[in-house]
Design a protein around this motif. Structure first.
Motif, short mmCIF file in Angstrom:
data_model
loop_
_atom_site.label_atom_id
_atom_site.label_comp_id
_atom_site.label_asym_id
_atom_site.label_seq_id
_atom_site.Cartn_x
_atom_site.Cartn_y
_atom_site.Cartn_z
N ALA A 71 1.84 16.90 5.87
CA ALA A 71 2.61 16.12 5.32
C ALA A 71 1.92 14.68 4.67
O ALA A 71 2.16 14.24 3.70
CB ALA A 71 3.85 15.83 6.31
N GLN A 72 1.11 14.36 5.49
CA GLN A 72 0.39 12.99 5.43
C GLN A 72 -0.34 12.94 3.82
O GLN A 72 -0.48 12.04 3.42
CB GLN A 72 -0.72 12.90 6.25
CG GLN A 72 -0.40 12.11 7.57
CD GLN A 72 -0.12 13.18 8.71
OE1 GLN A 72 0.19 14.20 8.52
NE2 GLN A 72 0.06 12.64 9.91
N ILE A 76 4.57 12.32 -0.79
CA ILE A 76 6.07 12.46 -1.01
C ILE A 76 6.45 11.26 -0.64
O ILE A 76 6.18 10.66 0.40
CB ILE A 76 6.41 13.74 -0.35
CG1 ILE A 76 6.09 13.69 1.08
CG2 ILE A 76 6.16 15.02 -1.18
CD1 ILE A 76 6.91 13.92 2.10
N PHE A 78 9.63 10.10 1.09
CA PHE A 78 11.17 10.73 1.92
C PHE A 78 12.09 9.72 2.41
O PHE A 78 11.71 8.77 3.15
CB PHE A 78 10.78 11.67 3.03
CG PHE A 78 11.66 12.58 3.65
CD1 PHE A 78 11.35 14.01 3.15
CD2 PHE A 78 12.77 12.17 4.41
CE1 PHE A 78 12.43 14.96 3.55
CE2 PHE A 78 13.61 13.18 4.93
CZ PHE A 78 13.58 14.64 4.40
N PHE A 86 11.41 0.98 10.18
CA PHE A 86 10.69 0.61 11.34
C PHE A 86 11.45 -0.57 11.87
O PHE A 86 11.38 -1.58 11.54
CB PHE A 86 9.26 0.55 11.37
CG PHE A 86 8.63 1.62 10.78
CD1 PHE A 86 8.60 3.00 11.34
CD2 PHE A 86 7.80 1.73 9.56
CE1 PHE A 86 8.18 3.90 10.63
CE2 PHE A 86 7.32 2.76 8.90
CZ PHE A 86 7.27 3.97 9.26
N PHE A 97 4.06 -0.48 4.61
CA PHE A 97 3.71 0.45 5.61
C PHE A 97 2.81 1.67 5.13
O PHE A 97 1.63 1.82 5.35
CB PHE A 97 4.60 1.12 6.50
CG PHE A 97 4.18 1.94 7.36
CD1 PHE A 97 3.86 1.44 8.89
CD2 PHE A 97 4.02 3.29 7.40
CE1 PHE A 97 3.37 2.05 9.63
CE2 PHE A 97 3.51 4.00 8.33
CZ PHE A 97 3.26 3.47 9.68
N GLY A 98 3.27 2.21 3.88
CA GLY A 98 2.37 3.32 3.34
C GLY A 98 1.15 2.94 2.57
O GLY A 98 0.12 3.91 2.76
N VAL A 101 -1.35 1.86 5.75
CA VAL A 101 -2.01 2.71 6.66
C VAL A 101 -3.08 3.70 6.13
O VAL A 101 -3.66 4.60 6.78
CB VAL A 101 -1.08 3.74 7.39
CG1 VAL A 101 0.08 3.10 8.39
CG2 VAL A 101 -0.19 4.23 6.14
N ILE A 153 4.53 4.20 -2.33
CA ILE A 153 3.23 4.87 -2.33
C ILE A 153 3.16 5.60 -3.56
O ILE A 153 2.34 6.52 -3.77
CB ILE A 153 3.13 5.71 -0.96
CG1 ILE A 153 4.26 6.87 -0.97
CG2 ILE A 153 3.07 5.06 0.16
CD1 ILE A 153 3.91 8.01 0.14
N ALA B 180 6.70 7.94 9.38
CA ALA B 180 5.54 7.40 9.13
C ALA B 180 4.65 8.49 8.55
O ALA B 180 3.59 8.26 7.88
CB ALA B 180 5.10 6.75 10.75
N VAL B 181 4.86 9.68 9.03
CA VAL B 181 3.81 11.13 8.40
C VAL B 181 4.06 11.08 6.99
O VAL B 181 2.89 11.13 6.25
CB VAL B 181 4.20 12.43 9.19
CG1 VAL B 181 3.94 13.33 8.47
CG2 VAL B 181 3.99 12.21 10.67
N THR B 182 5.36 10.91 6.63
CA THR B 182 5.47 11.01 5.03
C THR B 182 4.70 10.15 4.42
O THR B 182 4.44 10.10 3.28
CB THR B 182 6.92 11.38 4.57
OG1 THR B 182 7.52 10.07 4.97
CG2 THR B 182 7.59 12.29 5.32
N LEU B 183 4.66 8.87 4.91
CA LEU B 183 4.00 7.81 4.18
C LEU B 183 2.51 7.64 4.48
O LEU B 183 1.81 6.86 4.28
CB LEU B 183 4.47 6.31 4.89
CG LEU B 183 5.89 6.13 4.53
CD1 LEU B 183 6.43 5.09 5.30
CD2 LEU B 183 6.07 5.80 3.10
N GLY B 184 2.12 8.89 4.97
CA GLY B 184 0.52 9.08 4.95
C GLY B 184 -0.19 8.44 6.40
O GLY B 184 -1.24 8.44 6.50
N ALA B 185 0.56 8.22 7.41
CA ALA B 185 0.03 7.64 8.55
C ALA B 185 -0.74 8.86 9.58
O ALA B 185 -0.04 9.73 9.61
CB ALA B 185 0.91 6.94 9.67
#
Lengths: 369, 284
Positions: A71-72, A76, A78, A86, A97-98, A101, A153, B180-185
């Motif tokens: 997924a990372q 995408i 979502f 958060f 955030f996107g 990180v 992103i 957070a996962v979908t945002l690439g973390a």
């Protein structure tokens, strides 16, 4: 980015959530996945996102196999049903955030990130919320922030799970128009999940109707409304009165019904089922007809009738209150039912064809979790 | 109208009955069990005068005892902070056979009489015990050193960390981590930037309680520490020794210092928690 899905299946324990889904979405398209709870629409969305994994099938985006990609790495955007912002970060940091990180080598500089966040805040018209925490925002504001966080992103594909599910009706309508604008401005490929027909038809280029893990019909509002492909779609689209009819060289016939307004259907002779909406039924007083008015309720604009037939059971009809013969339609009056619009399907196996079903099926309102 | 004039005033009725009775009982109990003993301690300390008080607590033996107690409690708390967090994580995040048993075992240090804990730790780590033999060969002595004290403190206070972090971790919305996962973390970024901030207040609260508990621990330590003045004598034990010598002032002065530490700690912890949860302000 174009998305190609084929033969996707997924089981949770004993339940088949997806049983062979095929779908193509072209670049820049806005597609709605519409269906009742449990139709597998959210699971399909999560598989595209990489938050769920199918048991079998293919998922390719721009000819790249996404089932090999975490997924990372899919890039995408979502948007979660309850936004999942958060809570300990200000709006600004949520949106950043996107970008922040990313691994050090790909991460833009602080100034670049700040500029991007400002641009996003401006674009979404939420500059005044930049330094608030999510807990201090209303539902509609949170939705905008969630979308901003996803768009920051510059995602290849934008996925939204019941984006307006938790909002008031008025805010929903506003945000719907606004989301369409955002989609057109960014040119992203967008898929969203909803159980609300109005929302799906108003917003999407193409609507995918799902039921019990299958795609039932793909099309535009008019086609799905007037020509439902399956009994499931007919019921989901509000054709909740079902009459048992007999087909005779393409013409449907039934006791006390006037079905002459419907076009001929190329179906074999024999038993069949007619699906109609209560508002597509006109009542004509007729002393010799088998239907009787059992009850009459007015909601101001419409009269709702419950009709009973000695052999077939009960049916419902909605008639505008200012209709010409409204006064004659009193309880106990005998009437003929004229079907103005409807769809005929061959008799389904396992479903009795000898009684009326009404109101057989109401689209289930999805409970918010 | 006249009826309005004579109508009795409206009083809102409470939905839950028994407010007065339950609050009264609670206050009485709290006063008897907590407030009066603490007050008595403070009065006892006050009656000796500041000069005498200072003389007692600044005596070399008392200073050494405070140092040992604080150092050991600090080390034990750091160990428990790490291990307790890990334990809570494992208990919440993974499914494995025996999980419930492990979860139940977490309460053993709460339930076990601390003296029993002290005795068994001593038996294990003494020169001819299971662990002691091995460690002795490696040149490490646990029993009768500060490490023995740390061990006993760590044993008795670890559930405080686990049990405060666990429920907060359980309530954490999985959608946050998915977002957070979908945002690439990556996993580390998700933990540091999403999970940790959410559990930080509870974690700090747990660590503070564990530290306070370690400061006051007595039963488990006296068996393993050897209790050598200036080397392995903890403050609580020194207060006890003074009491046995009928030196009530001496005992009260040392106890007051321990009380002071605990209060300062609680205050600091609450401020930190308030700071860590500042984003909740104005939240519905």
């Amino acid at each position: 980015m174009s998305i190609a899905i084929s033969g996707l299946t997924k089981r949770f324990g004993q339940t088949d959530v997806l049983c062979g889904v095929d779908l193509e979405v072209s670049k820049g398209e806005l597609v709605a996945l519409l269906g009742p709870s449990g139709s597998g629409k959210t699971t399909l969305l999560k598989i595209i996102a990489g938050l769920e994994w199918p048991d079998a099938g293919r998922l390719a985006v721009n000819d790249q196999n996404w089932l090999q990609l975490a997924a990372q790495d899919r890039r995408i955007g979502f948007v979660f049903q309850h936004y999942a912002l958060f809570p300990h970060m200000r709006v600004r940091d949520n949106i950043a955030f996107g970008l922040s990180v990313r691994p050090r080598s790909e991460r833009p500089g602080k100034a670049v990130i700040a500029a991007k966040v400002d641009e996003m805040l401006h674009f979404l018209q939420i500059t005044h919320l930049a330094d608030r925490f999510p807990g201090q925002l209303s539902g509609g504001q949170r939705q905008r922030v969630a979308l901003g966080r996803a768009l920051a992103i510059e995602p290849a594909v934008l996925l939204l799970d019941e984006p307006f599910g938790a909002l008031d009706a008025a805010i929903r309508r506003d945000l719907r128009r606004w989301l369409r604008g955002v989609h057109d401005a960014t040119g992203s490929t967008t898929i969203f999940v909803t159980h609300d027909q109005e929302e799906a038809f108003e917003l999407a280029d193409r609507v995918v109707v799902m039921g019990e893990g299958r795609i039932e019909q793909i099309g535009h509002a008019d086609a799905i409304h007037d020509h439902p492909a399956t009994p499931f779609v007919a019921r989901f689209m509000g054709a909740t009165v079902e009459f048992p009819v007999t087909l005779n060289s393409g013409r449907a016939e039934a006791s006390g019904l006037d079905i002459s307004a419907l076009p001929r259907r190329a179906l074999p002779d024999g038993p069949a089922r007619l699906f109609a909406r209560p508002e597509d039924i006109t009542l004509i007083p007729d002393a010799g007809a088998p239907w009787r008015i059992a009850s009459r309720i007015s909601n101001g604009a419409h009269l709702r009738f419950v009709l009973s037939h000695p052999a077939l059971g009960e049916a419902e009809a909605d008639v505008p209150r200012r209709t010409a013969n409204a006064d004659a339609l009193t309880p106990d009056a005998a009437v003929r039912l004229r079907i103005e619009a409807g769809t005929i399907f061959p008799a389904e196996r396992g479903i009795a064809t000898t009684s009326v079903r009404s109101p057989g099926f109401e689209p289930v309102k999805e409970k918010s979790r | 109208m006249t009826t309005a004039a004579i109508a009795p005033p409206i009083r809102a009725k409470r939905v839950l009955p028994g407010f007065t009775l339950s609050l009264g009982t609670t206050l009485l109990y709290l006063t008897l069990i907590v407030l009066i003993p603490v007050l008595a301690l403070i009065l006892k300390g006050a009656e000796m005068g500041p000069a005498r008080f200072w003389q007692i607590i600044s005596s070399p033996r008392a200073v050494a005892a405070f140092q040992i107690t604080l150092t050991a409690a600090a080390i034990a708390t750091v160990i428990n902070a790490v291990y307790g967090l890990l334990m809570a994580w494992v208990l919440v995040r993974y499914e494995f056979p025996g999980k419930r048993l492990l979860d139940a075992m977490m309460d053993v240090p709460f339930a076990l009489p601390t003296a029993v804990a002290g005795l068994s730790l001593t038996a294990l780590f003494s020169a001819n015990g299971w662990f002691g033999q091995v460690l002795e060969a490696a040149g490490i002595q646990v029993v009768y050193t500060i490490w023995g004290i740390v061990l006993a403190m760590a044993f008795t206070s670890v559930p405080f960390v686990v049990r405060t972090v666990q429920p907060v971790l359980e309530d954490l919305d999985p959608a946050l981590e998915q977002a957070a996962v979908t945002l690439g973390a990556g996993p580390f970024a998700i933990f540091r930037r999403v999970v940790l901030p959410a559990i930080l207040p509870a974690w700090m609260a747990g660590c503070t309680t564990a530290f306070a508990r370690s400061l006051g621990e007595f039963g488990a330590i006296v068996f393993i520490a050897g209790n050598l003045p200036f080397r392995t004598e903890i403050a609580a034990l020194l207060a006890y020794i003074r009491l046995e010598e009928y030196d009530y002032n001496g005992a009260a002065a040392i106890a007051l210092v321990l009380l002071g530490f605990a209060l300062v700690l609680l205050l600091a912890s609450n401020l930190l928690q308030f700071w860590a949860a500042r984003y909740r302000e104005g939240q519905k």
